[in-house]
Design an enzyme around this catalytic site. Structure first.
Site, mmCIF file in Angstrom:
data_model
loop_
_atom_site.group_PDB
_atom_site.id
_atom_site.type_symbol
_atom_site.label_atom_id
_atom_site.label_comp_id
_atom_site.label_asym_id
_atom_site.label_seq_id
_atom_site.Cartn_x
_atom_site.Cartn_y
_atom_site.Cartn_z
ATOM 1 N N CYS A 145 0.829 -1.200 0.000
ATOM 2 C CA CYS A 145 0.000 0.000 0.000
ATOM 3 C C CYS A 145 0.868 1.258 0.000
ATOM 4 O O CYS A 145 1.568 1.529 -0.956
ATOM 5 C CB CYS A 145 -0.962 -0.061 1.183
ATOM 6 N N HIS A 146 0.860 2.032 1.074
ATOM 7 C CA HIS A 146 1.709 3.215 1.197
ATOM 8 C C HIS A 146 3.092 2.869 1.764
ATOM 9 O O HIS A 146 3.967 3.722 1.836
ATOM 10 C CB HIS A 146 1.055 4.256 2.125
#
Length: 179
Positions: free
Chosen positions: A107-108
């Site tokens: 994800c991030h």
């Protein structure tokens, strides 16, 4: 010998991106340790609200990279954004990458790879909103469920967790067989 994976997180980690890979690793017989700049517990983020808390096993300042076979970097917007401001975390990520140990970010989470200056010439994936950052850090960014480029393992989002977890387990087991 027991295989050991370090999970680095702080308040605001995406709950499923820490809990589910940790569960998969432990089910595969791999020991996990949660490290954080925070002590006691850290609170997860579950979609659009605060979620479960997780016990911190070790202060990030006390981590020795040599004691772990791999590292997992959960996402969530807040978690990696805060962690990339912590020099110890960034240095640890770079140490794992440079040491050839598996580094898995979802994800991030790949923001930490950019901050550690580990993306030049590498192919990765991530949550869409940080793809420009990763590209600007020298990565080729693709939109795939999981990307393995050498010792880097990246995924886009919670839906990718099964493929992400499998890739991490495979990399940790391959690393253990090679040593």
């Amino acid at each position: 010998m027991t295989k050991k994976v370090l999970i680095i997180a702080t308040n605001g980690f995406e709950q499923s991106e820490l809990l589910k890979p940790r569960e998969a690793l432990e089910s595969a017989g791999i020991e996990t340790t949660v490290a954080s700049p925070e002590t006691g517990q850290i609170k997860g983020w579950n979609h659009k609200e605060w979620g479960e808390s997780v016990d911190v096993d070790i202060d990030i300042e006390d981590v020795l990279a040599s004691q772990f076979d791999a590292i997992v970097l959960p996402g969530g917007q807040m978690n990696p954004d805060n962690l990339r401001m912590n020099r110890t975390v960034v240095d640890l990520v770079r140490t794992f990458v440079d040491g050839g140990k598996p580094v898995a970010a979802i994800c991030h989470g790949p923001w930490l790879l950019a901050e550690a200056d580990c993306l030049a010439g590498r192919t990765v994936t991530s949550w869409p909103s940080i793809r420009t950052d990763l590209s600007n850090a020298g990565a080729t960014v693709v939109d795939k469920e999981v990307v393995v480029d050498g010792n880097l393992i990246t995924s886009r989002k919670p839906d990718d967790i099964p493929a992400f977890s499998s890739a991490v387990i495979e990399a940790v087991n391959a690393m253990a067989e090679a040593t």
